[in-house]
Every structure is written in C-alpha cells, then in structure tokens.
Design a protein around this motif. Structure first.
Motif, short mmCIF file in Angstrom:
data_model
loop_
_atom_site.label_atom_id
_atom_site.label_comp_id
_atom_site.label_asym_id
_atom_site.label_seq_id
_atom_site.Cartn_x
_atom_site.Cartn_y
_atom_site.Cartn_z
N GLU A 25 0.85 -1.18 0.00
CA GLU A 25 0.00 0.00 0.00
C GLU A 25 0.89 1.23 0.00
N ILE A 26 0.65 2.07 -0.98
CA ILE A 26 1.39 3.32 -1.07
C ILE A 26 0.45 4.43 -0.63
N ALA A 27 0.77 5.04 0.48
CA ALA A 27 -0.09 6.09 1.01
C ALA A 27 0.08 7.34 0.17
#
Length: 108
Positions: A25-27
């Motif tokens: 997951e890339i914020a």
C-alpha cells in the motif's frame, strides 16, 4: 491420500492470504481538510468555496464528464467564480503544495 489433502489445503491457504501478504500500500498524500461547498450548487449561484487546513494557493483544473479539460485557474483565496460553467457534472483537479486531489462538483 491424506498427504494430497494437506498439500491442497496448504496451497489453498497460500492463495487465500498471499494477496494480502504481498500487497504494497502506497499512502497517497492528501490535501488536509479539503472542502468544496456548496456541492451540489444551484446554477444561479456564482461562487463556490474551496478550503483546506492551510489555505495555500491552489491550481484548479475543471474537466467535464468525458474528461476534457475545459477551464483552469489559480485560486489564492477561498472563493471561486463558477458563473461561466453550465449545469452539469465536473471533476476538479485541485493541486496545493504539490499535492493533488480530484473532487466532483455538481451544478444543478
């Protein structure tokens, strides 16, 4: 025979949990407290307000429902003149401090 069931069970468990285990997951940074109001807006109103926590200078791009860019402006305050826009659904690409968010605006 029992060995086949154990192997099958392990393979099924691996595929059931693998996507969660390997997902990255890339914020994405967001514009803090970004707000557009009123939304939806009546066509007889000439202004909307776009605010955020820091209220820095914002670049606003308007796209119509099929994705064509129809208008772009720089917003230094909170009040944005929308009198040139017809009724419809628009997507606003808002950039503040090198952070970009997209929001929908409905003009009735």
């Amino acid at each position: 025979m029992a060995k086949n069931y154990v192997v099958t069970l392990i393979v099924l468990l691996f595929f059931a949990f693998a996507p969660k285990a390997f997902a990255q997951e890339i914020a994405q940074p967001q514009i803090e407290n970004l707000s557009i109001y009123p939304n939806p807006v009546n066509s007889n109103r000439q202004f909307i307000f776009i605010t955020s926590k820091h209220n820095l200078v914002k670049q606003i791009e308007f796209f119509n429902a099929i994705g064509k860019k129809i208008y772009a402006t720089t917003l230094t305050g909170k009040e944005l003149n929308i009198s040139r826009l017809a009724t419809g659904v628009y997507f606003l690409k808002i950039t503040e401090n090198n952070i970009t968010e997209t929001r929908k605006l409905v003009i009735k």
